[in-house]
Design an enzyme around this catalytic site. Structure first.
Site, mmCIF file in Angstrom:
data_model
loop_
_atom_site.group_PDB
_atom_site.id
_atom_site.type_symbol
_atom_site.label_atom_id
_atom_site.label_comp_id
_atom_site.label_asym_id
_atom_site.label_seq_id
_atom_site.Cartn_x
_atom_site.Cartn_y
_atom_site.Cartn_z
ATOM 1 N N LEU A 218 5.628 -10.178 -2.660
ATOM 2 C CA LEU A 218 4.187 -10.245 -2.963
ATOM 3 C C LEU A 218 3.418 -11.039 -1.907
ATOM 4 O O LEU A 218 2.347 -11.559 -2.183
ATOM 5 C CB LEU A 218 3.946 -10.826 -4.374
ATOM 6 C CG LEU A 218 4.635 -10.069 -5.515
ATOM 7 C CD1 LEU A 218 4.355 -10.731 -6.863
ATOM 8 C CD2 LEU A 218 4.165 -8.612 -5.562
ATOM 9 N N ASN B 246 10.697 -11.679 10.116
ATOM 10 C CA ASN B 246 10.462 -10.863 8.913
ATOM 11 C C ASN B 246 10.804 -9.386 9.139
ATOM 12 O O ASN B 246 11.253 -8.714 8.229
ATOM 13 C CB ASN B 246 9.014 -10.999 8.438
ATOM 14 C CG ASN B 246 8.886 -10.650 6.963
ATOM 15 O OD1 ASN B 246 9.735 -11.015 6.155
ATOM 16 N ND2 ASN B 246 7.847 -9.920 6.611
ATOM 17 N N LEU C 25 -9.825 1.099 9.851
ATOM 18 C CA LEU C 25 -11.214 1.576 9.887
ATOM 19 C C LEU C 25 -11.709 2.083 8.526
ATOM 20 O O LEU C 25 -12.778 1.664 8.052
ATOM 21 C CB LEU C 25 -11.334 2.694 10.942
ATOM 22 C CG LEU C 25 -12.683 3.405 11.012
ATOM 23 C CD1 LEU C 25 -13.784 2.436 11.449
ATOM 24 C CD2 LEU C 25 -12.624 4.603 11.977
ATOM 25 N N TYR D 123 0.830 -1.217 0.000
ATOM 26 C CA TYR D 123 0.000 0.000 0.000
ATOM 27 C C TYR D 123 0.867 1.272 0.000
ATOM 28 O O TYR D 123 0.854 2.057 -0.954
ATOM 29 C CB TYR D 123 -0.939 -0.062 1.209
ATOM 30 C CG TYR D 123 -1.679 1.207 1.532
ATOM 31 C CD1 TYR D 123 -2.296 1.961 0.539
ATOM 32 C CD2 TYR D 123 -1.778 1.649 2.859
ATOM 33 C CE1 TYR D 123 -2.987 3.131 0.849
ATOM 34 C CE2 TYR D 123 -2.468 2.800 3.180
ATOM 35 C CZ TYR D 123 -3.063 3.543 2.176
ATOM 36 O OH TYR D 123 -3.732 4.691 2.491
ATOM 37 N N ALA E 3 8.785 -3.068 3.789
ATOM 38 C CA ALA E 3 8.342 -4.458 3.922
ATOM 39 C C ALA E 3 8.290 -4.887 5.376
ATOM 40 O O ALA E 3 9.259 -4.707 6.107
ATOM 41 C CB ALA E 3 9.295 -5.370 3.149
ATOM 42 N N ALA E 4 7.167 -5.442 5.783
ATOM 43 C CA ALA E 4 7.047 -5.926 7.161
ATOM 44 C C ALA E 4 5.761 -6.716 7.291
ATOM 45 O O ALA E 4 4.865 -6.609 6.461
ATOM 46 C CB ALA E 4 7.018 -4.746 8.137
ATOM 47 N N TYR F 69 4.763 -6.735 17.524
ATOM 48 C CA TYR F 69 4.909 -5.887 16.327
ATOM 49 C C TYR F 69 5.694 -4.619 16.681
ATOM 50 O O TYR F 69 6.704 -4.279 16.054
ATOM 51 C CB TYR F 69 3.522 -5.547 15.767
ATOM 52 C CG TYR F 69 3.535 -4.455 14.721
ATOM 53 C CD1 TYR F 69 4.257 -4.591 13.537
ATOM 54 C CD2 TYR F 69 2.809 -3.270 14.912
ATOM 55 C CE1 TYR F 69 4.273 -3.580 12.573
ATOM 56 C CE2 TYR F 69 2.806 -2.261 13.955
ATOM 57 C CZ TYR F 69 3.546 -2.417 12.788
ATOM 58 O OH TYR F 69 3.552 -1.419 11.841
HETATM 59 N N1 LIG Z 1 -0.579 1.173 6.947
HETATM 60 C C1 LIG Z 1 -0.393 1.859 8.064
HETATM 61 O O1 LIG Z 1 -1.292 2.569 8.524
HETATM 62 C C2 LIG Z 1 0.941 1.794 8.773
HETATM 63 C C3 LIG Z 1 1.070 2.472 9.995
HETATM 64 C C4 LIG Z 1 2.299 2.440 10.644
HETATM 65 C C5 LIG Z 1 3.377 1.766 10.079
HETATM 66 N N2 LIG Z 1 3.207 1.094 8.913
HETATM 67 C C6 LIG Z 1 4.375 0.379 8.340
HETATM 68 O O2 LIG Z 1 4.513 0.801 6.993
HETATM 69 C C7 LIG Z 1 4.994 -0.259 6.183
HETATM 70 C C8 LIG Z 1 4.102 -0.433 4.980
HETATM 71 O O3 LIG Z 1 2.777 -0.701 5.393
HETATM 72 P P1 LIG Z 1 1.648 -1.089 4.335
HETATM 73 O O4 LIG Z 1 0.349 -0.795 4.961
HETATM 74 O O5 LIG Z 1 1.997 -0.508 3.033
HETATM 75 O O6 LIG Z 1 1.844 -2.676 4.295
HETATM 76 P P2 LIG Z 1 1.654 -3.685 3.071
HETATM 77 O O7 LIG Z 1 1.459 -5.044 3.683
HETATM 78 O O8 LIG Z 1 0.631 -3.191 2.123
HETATM 79 O O9 LIG Z 1 3.075 -3.628 2.358
HETATM 80 C C9 LIG Z 1 4.199 -4.374 2.774
HETATM 81 C C10 LIG Z 1 4.853 -4.949 1.520
HETATM 82 O O10 LIG Z 1 6.046 -5.641 1.902
HETATM 83 C C11 LIG Z 1 6.104 -6.896 1.231
HETATM 84 N N3 LIG Z 1 6.930 -7.790 2.061
HETATM 85 C C12 LIG Z 1 6.680 -8.207 3.327
HETATM 86 N N4 LIG Z 1 7.709 -8.960 3.762
HETATM 87 C C13 LIG Z 1 8.631 -9.007 2.770
HETATM 88 C C14 LIG Z 1 9.910 -9.621 2.629
HETATM 89 N N5 LIG Z 1 10.453 -10.364 3.602
HETATM 90 N N6 LIG Z 1 10.568 -9.473 1.451
HETATM 91 C C15 LIG Z 1 10.051 -8.728 0.448
HETATM 92 N N7 LIG Z 1 8.830 -8.110 0.534
HETATM 93 C C16 LIG Z 1 8.137 -8.262 1.678
HETATM 94 C C17 LIG Z 1 4.650 -7.312 1.076
HETATM 95 O O11 LIG Z 1 4.432 -8.227 0.018
HETATM 96 C C18 LIG Z 1 3.963 -5.968 0.808
HETATM 97 O O12 LIG Z 1 3.940 -5.665 -0.566
HETATM 98 C C19 LIG Z 1 5.082 -1.470 7.108
HETATM 99 O O13 LIG Z 1 6.413 -1.600 7.529
HETATM 100 C C20 LIG Z 1 4.181 -1.110 8.274
HETATM 101 O O14 LIG Z 1 4.599 -1.733 9.452
HETATM 102 C C21 LIG Z 1 2.024 1.102 8.243
#
Ligand SMILES: NC(=O)c1ccc[n+]([C@@H]2O[C@H](COP(=O)([O-])OP(=O)(O)OC[C@H]3O[C@@H](n4cnc5c(N)ncnc54)[C@H](O)[C@@H]3O)[C@@H](O)[C@H]2O)c1
Length: 324
Positions: free
Chosen positions: A33, A91, A189, A11, A73-74, A140
């Site tokens: 992915l 991870n 949400l 995202y 990535a996480a 986390y």
């Molecule tokens: N979405 C939020 O509101 C939010 C809030 C705080 C922090 N974050 C952090 O922001 C980052 C992105 O969040 P997001 O919502 O876009 O998540 P998401 O799950 O949409 O994107 C994470 C991407 O990382 C890839 N991935 C995961 N593990 C991997 C690995 N070992 N090797 C290669 N690719 C890998 C997944 O396939 C995915 O495309 C994350 O680290 C998350 O912890 C997000």
């Protein structure tokens, strides 16, 4: 700059690729992915690989002459992290360590990291500043804090230029509707409300109506995903001239209550959503809002899409016709 966006099919990462390409940088996404989408990578090449495939990571850094790595990535589900902490340490921590080691071997000296409000644990003030105690209350948050500490040490020992950006709640989507938020399961949400409005069988409740807030529901800090991306761009510029470890909290500084978000969703969708009220959930603080004063001052960053109506309208533009 040549920028590697790890997690670029996710995202926030995919919106980052769009933002970097628009600003004239060359972008390469690396993603396994696991939760991301191939269709989301529309700007730059996609390398399909996991971070623990160290030879692919090393080859990608070298072949594309990467200057900066942005690491999105996480695994990021709090509940899942309580059930399966090893997965989170593997991870989020171990994979990040191998990425950093590959960067050191390849001579890539700048790193920007997606951290989270979850590193702070229970808020001790209404606006969370960078120096708020870091006391996560779940694996986390622990895993993200562990990486922050790793980055502080790496900056000291190896001269890594490391910036950690703590997001609160990312929301919204590309206003042109080309990419947007698509998680399974979806726990946030705004997308839950909008996917329900688009006809999905998703339950949504307003948990708690007696919090000490203006309308009794919880208050959170929602930030447009494009504003987040711009903060990374500014952090990249800042890190080029300022070596060392830096941290910034990113929010729009304006809290919105759950009820206000529901009303904004009803305005965007144009019909009442009839969201039921439920009891409080354990562990939910009444108010969780970032102070983004430091990012505004030092990164010269101002969230541009800070009205909740704008954030929800862009998200709805995606959710009513999601491409993936
Ligand atoms: N979405 C939020 O509101 C939010 C809030 C705080 C922090 N974050 C952090 O922001 C980052 C992105 O969040 P997001 O919502 O876009 O998540 P998401 O799950 O949409 O994107 C994470 C991407 O990382 C890839 N991935 C995961 N593990 C991997 C690995 N070992 N090797 C290669 N690719 C890998 C997944 O396939 C995915 O495309 C994350 O680290 C998350 O912890 C997000």
């Amino acid at each position: 700059m040549n920028v590697l966006v790890v997690g670029g099919a996710g995202y926030i990462g995919s919106h980052m690729c769009l933002c970097l390409a628009t600003a004239g940088h060359r972008v390469v996404a690396l993603d396994n992915l696991s939760t991301g989408h191939r269709e989301a990578v529309q700007w730059g090449e996609l390398v399909v690989a996991s971070l623990d495939e160290t030879s692919v990571v090393a080859e990608t850094l070298r072949r594309h002459e990467i200057d900066v790595v942005m690491h999105f990535a996480a695994c990021s589900l709090v509940g899942e992290s309580m059930q399966d902490p090893y997965r989170y340490y593997q991870n989020n921590v171990s994979s990040t360590l191998s990425l950093l080691m590959a960067m050191r071997d390849a001579g890539v000296a700048q790193f920007i990291f997606s951290s989270t409000a979850a590193i702070f644990g229970d808020p001790q003030s209404d606006q969370i500043e960078e120096n708020h105690p870091r006391q996560p209350i779940n694996p986390y948050g622990n895993s993200k804090l562990a990486v922050e500490m790793l980055l502080q040490d790496a900056a000291q020992a190896y001269g890594l230029r490391a910036t950690t950006l703590r997001y609160f709640n990312a929301a919204g989507a590309d206003p042109q509707g080309r990419i947007g938020e698509s998680h399974t399961p979806e726990t946030h949400l705004i997308p839950r409300l909008l996917r329900r409005a688009a006809g999905e069988d998703l339950s949504v409740q307003i948990f708690g109506t007696d919090y000490p807030t203006r309308d009794g529901s919880c208050v959170r800090d929602y930030i447009h995903v494009n504003d987040l991306a711009v903060a990374h761009l500014n952090a990249m510029e800042h890190g080029r001239s300022q070596p060392g470890f830096h941290c910034f909290n990113l929010g729009n500084g304006i809290g919105h209550s759950v009820l206000e978000v529901v009303k904004a969703a009803e305005r965007a969708v144009g019909v009442p959503l009839d969201i039921p009220f439920g009891p409080r959930r354990a562990g939910d603080p009444a108010t969780l809002v970032a102070s983004s004063r430091k990012a505004r001052e030092i990164l010269d960053w101002t969230p541009r899409h800070d009205s909740i109506d704008r954030i929800v309208a862009d998200a709805w533009n995606w959710h009513r016709r999601p491409a993936f």
